[in-house]
Design a protein around this motif. Structure first.
Motif, PDB file in Angstrom:
ATOM      1  N   ARG A 129       0.828  -1.206   0.000  1.00  0.00           N
ATOM      2  CA  ARG A 129       0.000   0.000   0.000  1.00  0.00           C
ATOM      3  C   ARG A 129       0.870   1.266   0.000  1.00  0.00           C
ATOM      4  O   ARG A 129       0.549   2.238  -0.680  1.00  0.00           O
ATOM      5  N   ALA A 130       1.960   1.246   0.763  1.00  0.00           N
ATOM      6  CA  ALA A 130       2.845   2.413   0.829  1.00  0.00           C
ATOM      7  C   ALA A 130       3.515   2.671  -0.519  1.00  0.00           C
ATOM      8  O   ALA A 130       3.562   3.813  -0.996  1.00  0.00           O
ATOM      9  N   ILE A 131       4.007   1.624  -1.150  1.00  0.00           N
ATOM     10  CA  ILE A 131       4.682   1.777  -2.448  1.00  0.00           C
ATOM     11  C   ILE A 131       3.693   2.211  -3.521  1.00  0.00           C
ATOM     12  O   ILE A 131       3.942   3.170  -4.271  1.00  0.00           O
ATOM     13  N   LEU A 132       2.555   1.523  -3.607  1.00  0.00           N
ATOM     14  CA  LEU A 132       1.559   1.858  -4.624  1.00  0.00           C
ATOM     15  C   LEU A 132       0.990   3.258  -4.393  1.00  0.00           C
ATOM     16  O   LEU A 132       0.799   4.020  -5.343  1.00  0.00           O
ATOM     17  N   GLY A 133       0.750   3.613  -3.144  1.00  0.00           N
ATOM     18  CA  GLY A 133       0.249   4.947  -2.826  1.00  0.00           C
ATOM     19  C   GLY A 133       1.211   6.036  -3.264  1.00  0.00           C
ATOM     20  O   GLY A 133       0.811   7.051  -3.838  1.00  0.00           O
ATOM     21  N   THR A 134       2.503   5.824  -3.014  1.00  0.00           N
ATOM     22  CA  THR A 134       3.519   6.787  -3.426  1.00  0.00           C
ATOM     23  C   THR A 134       3.559   6.931  -4.946  1.00  0.00           C
ATOM     24  O   THR A 134       3.622   8.047  -5.476  1.00  0.00           O
ATOM     25  N   LEU A 135       3.509   5.806  -5.647  1.00  0.00           N
ATOM     26  CA  LEU A 135       3.512   5.846  -7.115  1.00  0.00           C
ATOM     27  C   LEU A 135       2.279   6.562  -7.659  1.00  0.00           C
ATOM     28  O   LEU A 135       2.376   7.347  -8.612  1.00  0.00           O
ATOM     29  N   LEU A 136       1.125   6.301  -7.062  1.00  0.00           N
ATOM     30  CA  LEU A 136      -0.096   6.943  -7.539  1.00  0.00           C
ATOM     31  C   LEU A 136      -0.086   8.450  -7.275  1.00  0.00           C
ATOM     32  O   LEU A 136      -0.566   9.227  -8.112  1.00  0.00           O
ATOM     33  N   VAL A 137       0.466   8.880  -6.160  1.00  0.00           N
ATOM     34  CA  VAL A 137       0.579  10.316  -5.906  1.00  0.00           C
ATOM     35  C   VAL A 137       1.506  10.953  -6.932  1.00  0.00           C
ATOM     36  O   VAL A 137       1.236  12.055  -7.432  1.00  0.00           O
ATOM     37  N   ALA A 138       2.590  10.260  -7.289  1.00  0.00           N
ATOM     38  CA  ALA A 138       3.497  10.780  -8.320  1.00  0.00           C
ATOM     39  C   ALA A 138       2.775  10.895  -9.670  1.00  0.00           C
ATOM     40  O   ALA A 138       2.946  11.885 -10.388  1.00  0.00           O
ATOM     41  N   VAL A 139       1.958   9.908 -10.005  1.00  0.00           N
ATOM     42  CA  VAL A 139       1.166   9.964 -11.241  1.00  0.00           C
ATOM     43  C   VAL A 139       0.184  11.127 -11.182  1.00  0.00           C
ATOM     44  O   VAL A 139      -0.018  11.842 -12.178  1.00  0.00           O
ATOM     45  N   ALA A 140      -0.416  11.354 -10.026  1.00  0.00           N
ATOM     46  CA  ALA A 140      -1.364  12.462  -9.869  1.00  0.00           C
ATOM     47  C   ALA A 140      -0.673  13.809 -10.071  1.00  0.00           C
ATOM     48  O   ALA A 140      -1.224  14.701 -10.719  1.00  0.00           O
ATOM     49  N   VAL A 141       0.527  13.943  -9.535  1.00  0.00           N
ATOM     50  CA  VAL A 141       1.274  15.196  -9.725  1.00  0.00           C
ATOM     51  C   VAL A 141       1.589  15.394 -11.205  1.00  0.00           C
ATOM     52  O   VAL A 141       1.425  16.495 -11.744  1.00  0.00           O
ATOM     53  N   ASP A 142       2.013  14.334 -11.880  1.00  0.00           N
ATOM     54  CA  ASP A 142       2.316  14.423 -13.310  1.00  0.00           C
ATOM     55  C   ASP A 142       1.061  14.799 -14.107  1.00  0.00           C
ATOM     56  O   ASP A 142       1.123  15.629 -15.018  1.00  0.00           O
ATOM     57  N   ALA A 143      -0.062  14.197 -13.755  1.00  0.00           N
ATOM     58  CA  ALA A 143      -1.316  14.516 -14.449  1.00  0.00           C
ATOM     59  C   ALA A 143      -1.709  15.967 -14.203  1.00  0.00           C
ATOM     60  O   ALA A 143      -2.203  16.645 -15.110  1.00  0.00           O
ATOM     61  N   ALA A 144      -1.479  16.463 -13.000  1.00  0.00           N
ATOM     62  CA  ALA A 144      -1.795  17.859 -12.699  1.00  0.00           C
ATOM     63  C   ALA A 144      -0.924  18.799 -13.524  1.00  0.00           C
ATOM     64  O   ALA A 144      -1.402  19.816 -14.036  1.00  0.00           O
ATOM     65  N   ILE A 145       0.336  18.458 -13.657  1.00  0.00           N
ATOM     66  CA  ILE A 145       1.253  19.275 -14.460  1.00  0.00           C
ATOM     67  C   ILE A 145       0.817  19.296 -15.918  1.00  0.00           C
ATOM     68  O   ILE A 145       0.910  20.326 -16.588  1.00  0.00           O
ATOM     69  N   ASP A 146       0.309  18.154 -16.402  1.00  0.00           N
ATOM     70  CA  ASP A 146      -0.154  18.055 -17.789  1.00  0.00           C
ATOM     71  C   ASP A 146      -1.548  18.639 -17.999  1.00  0.00           C
ATOM     72  O   ASP A 146      -2.066  18.625 -19.106  1.00  0.00           O
ATOM     73  N   GLY A 147      -2.194  19.108 -16.932  1.00  0.00           N
ATOM     74  CA  GLY A 147      -3.500  19.735 -17.056  1.00  0.00           C
ATOM     75  C   GLY A 147      -4.665  18.768 -17.058  1.00  0.00           C
ATOM     76  O   GLY A 147      -5.782  19.142 -17.400  1.00  0.00           O
ATOM     77  N   ARG A 148      -4.437  17.520 -16.681  1.00  0.00           N
ATOM     78  CA  ARG A 148      -5.519  16.529 -16.626  1.00  0.00           C
ATOM     79  C   ARG A 148      -6.071  16.500 -15.200  1.00  0.00           C
ATOM     80  O   ARG A 148      -5.748  15.626 -14.407  1.00  0.00           O
ATOM     81  N   ARG A 149      -6.896  17.478 -14.913  1.00  0.00           N
ATOM     82  CA  ARG A 149      -7.364  17.694 -13.539  1.00  0.00           C
ATOM     83  C   ARG A 149      -8.164  16.520 -12.991  1.00  0.00           C
ATOM     84  O   ARG A 149      -7.955  16.109 -11.849  1.00  0.00           O
ATOM     85  N   ALA A 150      -9.102  15.969 -13.747  1.00  0.00           N
ATOM     86  CA  ALA A 150      -9.944  14.876 -13.254  1.00  0.00           C
ATOM     87  C   ALA A 150      -9.100  13.650 -12.916  1.00  0.00           C
ATOM     88  O   ALA A 150      -9.296  13.013 -11.864  1.00  0.00           O
ATOM     89  N   VAL A 151      -8.161  13.319 -13.791  1.00  0.00           N
ATOM     90  CA  VAL A 151      -7.268  12.178 -13.540  1.00  0.00           C
ATOM     91  C   VAL A 151      -6.432  12.451 -12.301  1.00  0.00           C
ATOM     92  O   VAL A 151      -6.252  11.587 -11.440  1.00  0.00           O
ATOM     93  N   SER A 152      -5.924  13.660 -12.195  1.00  0.00           N
ATOM     94  CA  SER A 152      -5.081  14.029 -11.063  1.00  0.00           C
ATOM     95  C   SER A 152      -5.822  13.878  -9.739  1.00  0.00           C
ATOM     96  O   SER A 152      -5.294  13.301  -8.784  1.00  0.00           O
ATOM     97  N   VAL A 153      -7.042  14.371  -9.682  1.00  0.00           N
ATOM     98  CA  VAL A 153      -7.821  14.299  -8.444  1.00  0.00           C
ATOM     99  C   VAL A 153      -8.161  12.848  -8.097  1.00  0.00           C
ATOM    100  O   VAL A 153      -7.968  12.410  -6.951  1.00  0.00           O
ATOM    101  N   ALA A 154      -8.634  12.082  -9.072  1.00  0.00           N
ATOM    102  CA  ALA A 154      -9.038  10.701  -8.808  1.00  0.00           C
ATOM    103  C   ALA A 154      -7.854   9.845  -8.350  1.00  0.00           C
ATOM    104  O   ALA A 154      -7.925   9.150  -7.336  1.00  0.00           O
ATOM    105  N   VAL A 155      -6.765   9.913  -9.105  1.00  0.00           N
ATOM    106  CA  VAL A 155      -5.595   9.102  -8.776  1.00  0.00           C
ATOM    107  C   VAL A 155      -4.957   9.583  -7.467  1.00  0.00           C
ATOM    108  O   VAL A 155      -4.498   8.783  -6.657  1.00  0.00           O
ATOM    109  N   GLY A 156      -4.965  10.882  -7.251  1.00  0.00           N
ATOM    110  CA  GLY A 156      -4.418  11.431  -6.014  1.00  0.00           C
ATOM    111  C   GLY A 156      -5.187  10.972  -4.789  1.00  0.00           C
ATOM    112  O   GLY A 156      -4.599  10.663  -3.750  1.00  0.00           O
ATOM    113  N   LEU A 157      -6.509  10.921  -4.890  1.00  0.00           N
ATOM    114  CA  LEU A 157      -7.326  10.453  -3.770  1.00  0.00           C
ATOM    115  C   LEU A 157      -7.078   8.985  -3.451  1.00  0.00           C
ATOM    116  O   LEU A 157      -6.971   8.600  -2.276  1.00  0.00           O
TER     117      LEU A 157
END
Length: 75
Positions: free
Chosen positions: A15-43
């Protein structure tokens, strides 16, 4: 009253490893302007990190699953 711990061992590590990876994906999605993906994956990532940090999962409790090594919740 604090909830009984029900997440431990490899489950907690996963859970710790996957959670960290998903937060990193959320940050990348936010940088790319994909807000819905960023919020969902970040949560989802934040939820997994919360489970790993607190050693408690509501779904595990509902289903009667305890992945702590000795079953007492103190592992």
């Amino acid at each position: 009253m604090a909830p009984e711990k029900n997440v431990g061992g490899l489950d907690r590590t996963f859970r710790a490893i996957l959670g960290t990876l998903l937060v990193a994906v959320a940050v990348d999605a936010a940088i790319d302007g994909r807000r819905a993906v960023s919020v969902a994956v970040g949560l989802v990532g934040a939820g997994l990190l919360f489970n790993a940090a607190t050693r408690y999962c509501g779904l595990n409790a509902t289903l009667g699953i305890d992945t702590c090594s000795d079953g007492s919740g103190d592992a």
